[in-house]
Motif scaffolding. Structure first.
Motif, PDB file in Angstrom:
ATOM      1  N   ASN A 154       0.835  -1.204   0.000  1.00 35.60           N
ATOM      2  CA  ASN A 154       0.000   0.000   0.000  1.00 35.60           C
ATOM      3  C   ASN A 154       0.869   1.253   0.000  1.00 35.60           C
ATOM      4  OD1 ASN A 154      -2.305  -1.510   0.015  1.00 35.60           O
ATOM      5  ND2 ASN A 154      -2.631  -1.349   2.223  1.00 35.60           N
ATOM      6  N   LYS A 181       3.948   1.534  -1.205  1.00 36.68           N
ATOM      7  CA  LYS A 181       4.598   1.674  -2.510  1.00 36.68           C
ATOM      8  C   LYS A 181       3.623   2.229  -3.544  1.00 36.68           C
ATOM      9  CE  LYS A 181       7.925  -2.034  -1.832  1.00 36.68           C
ATOM     10  NZ  LYS A 181       8.322  -3.393  -2.214  1.00 36.68           N
ATOM     11  N   GLU A 182       2.360   1.780  -3.486  1.00 35.23           N
ATOM     12  CA  GLU A 182       1.356   2.295  -4.418  1.00 35.23           C
ATOM     13  C   GLU A 182       1.125   3.785  -4.188  1.00 35.23           C
ATOM     14  OE1 GLU A 182      -2.152  -0.065  -3.995  1.00 35.23           O
ATOM     15  OE2 GLU A 182      -1.103  -1.915  -4.487  1.00 35.23           O
ATOM     16  N   ARG A 183       1.084   4.204  -2.933  1.00 29.62           N
ATOM     17  CA  ARG A 183       0.867   5.609  -2.601  1.00 29.62           C
ATOM     18  C   ARG A 183       2.032   6.462  -3.092  1.00 29.62           C
ATOM     19  NH1 ARG A 183      -2.038   9.837  -2.403  1.00 29.62           N
ATOM     20  NH2 ARG A 183      -1.682  11.212  -0.658  1.00 29.62           N
ATOM     21  N   ARG A 232       4.056   5.760  -5.612  1.00 30.62           N
ATOM     22  CA  ARG A 232       3.978   5.787  -7.069  1.00 30.62           C
ATOM     23  C   ARG A 232       2.932   6.801  -7.525  1.00 30.62           C
ATOM     24  NH1 ARG A 232       2.283   0.868  -8.014  1.00 30.62           N
ATOM     25  NH2 ARG A 232       4.308  -0.016  -7.540  1.00 30.62           N
ATOM     26  N   GLU A 233       1.791   6.821  -6.827  1.00 29.92           N
ATOM     27  CA  GLU A 233       0.715   7.766  -7.166  1.00 29.92           C
ATOM     28  C   GLU A 233       1.182   9.213  -6.975  1.00 29.92           C
ATOM     29  OE1 GLU A 233      -3.399   9.120  -5.051  1.00 29.92           O
ATOM     30  OE2 GLU A 233      -3.016   6.969  -5.171  1.00 29.92           O
ATOM     31  N   LEU A 234       1.898   9.476  -5.890  1.00 27.92           N
ATOM     32  CA  LEU A 234       2.391  10.828  -5.630  1.00 27.92           C
ATOM     33  C   LEU A 234       3.416  11.253  -6.673  1.00 27.92           C
ATOM     34  CD1 LEU A 234       2.706  10.722  -1.753  1.00 27.92           C
ATOM     35  CD2 LEU A 234       1.050  12.018  -3.086  1.00 27.92           C
ATOM     36  N   HIS A 235       4.259  10.319  -7.097  1.00 22.42           N
ATOM     37  CA  HIS A 235       5.238  10.645  -8.131  1.00 22.42           C
ATOM     38  C   HIS A 235       4.559  10.958  -9.454  1.00 22.42           C
ATOM     39  CE1 HIS A 235       9.077  10.166  -6.179  1.00 22.42           C
ATOM     40  NE2 HIS A 235       8.680   9.034  -5.618  1.00 22.42           N
ATOM     41  N   GLU A 236       3.522  10.207  -9.780  1.00 21.81           N
ATOM     42  CA  GLU A 236       2.800  10.450 -11.029  1.00 21.81           C
ATOM     43  C   GLU A 236       2.118  11.804 -11.020  1.00 21.81           C
ATOM     44  OE1 GLU A 236       0.165   7.155 -11.420  1.00 21.81           O
ATOM     45  OE2 GLU A 236       1.764   5.742 -11.922  1.00 21.81           O
ATOM     46  N   ASN A 237       1.584  12.204  -9.874  1.00 20.33           N
ATOM     47  CA  ASN A 237       0.846  13.465  -9.777  1.00 20.33           C
ATOM     48  C   ASN A 237       1.732  14.671  -9.543  1.00 20.33           C
ATOM     49  OD1 ASN A 237      -1.572  12.155 -10.134  1.00 20.33           O
ATOM     50  ND2 ASN A 237      -1.934  11.881  -7.949  1.00 20.33           N
ATOM     51  N   SER A 238       3.001  14.463  -9.270  1.00 23.01           N
ATOM     52  CA  SER A 238       3.859  15.597  -8.919  1.00 23.01           C
ATOM     53  C   SER A 238       4.032  16.578 -10.065  1.00 23.01           C
ATOM     54  CB  SER A 238       5.226  15.110  -8.437  1.00 23.01           C
ATOM     55  OG  SER A 238       5.898  14.451  -9.477  1.00 23.01           O
ATOM     56  N   SER A 243       1.633  17.244 -12.297  1.00 24.07           N
ATOM     57  CA  SER A 243       0.314  17.615 -12.807  1.00 24.07           C
ATOM     58  C   SER A 243       0.051  19.106 -12.653  1.00 24.07           C
ATOM     59  CB  SER A 243      -0.774  16.825 -12.075  1.00 24.07           C
ATOM     60  OG  SER A 243      -0.860  17.265 -10.745  1.00 24.07           O
TER      61      SER A 243
END
Length: 113
Positions: free
Chosen positions: A76, A78-80, A82-88, A90
């Motif tokens: 959980n 690691k998923e969080r 990854r999500e934060l890196h993707e949105n950084s 945006s």
């Protein structure tokens, strides 16, 4: 007690602060959980205050489930990340105000509008 001035010829002698390892705390906490000795007996045997024994026991009981559920928590996390890196990168970050070094009023960052 060894820090009483009346017993040391007027000099104050203090023991240095002890930092207990996690392994030591776990060993003491497990001994307390077993219940074969009282908390006072365990504390006297290991030369720690009884409050520490109780605290370490409570901490072990509260966090025991995390030991067996560590894989689920790690995935959980690691998923969080990854999500934060993707949105950084945006557009939601583009409207942030950045202060100017000279101390004048803040300037709005350039937006994609």
């Amino acid at each position: 007690m060894d820090f009483c001035p009346c017993m040391t010829g007027g000099k104050s002698v203090r023991r240095p602060r002890r930092n207990h390892s996690a392994a030591f705390k776990a060993r003491v906490a497990l001994e307390a959980i077993r219940g074969e000795k009282t908390v006072a007996e365990i504390a006297a045997h290991h030369e720690v205050h009884p409050n520490w024994v109780t605290s370490w026991k409570s901490e072990l009981l509260e966090n025991a489930a995390a030991i067996f559920g560590a894989d689920a928590m790690a995935s959980n996390g690691k998923e969080r990340i990854r999500e934060l890196h993707e949105n950084s990168g945006s557009s939601r970050w583009s409207g942030i105000f950045y202060p100017v070094r000279s101390g004048s009023s803040p300037v709005r960052a350039a937006s994609d509008d």
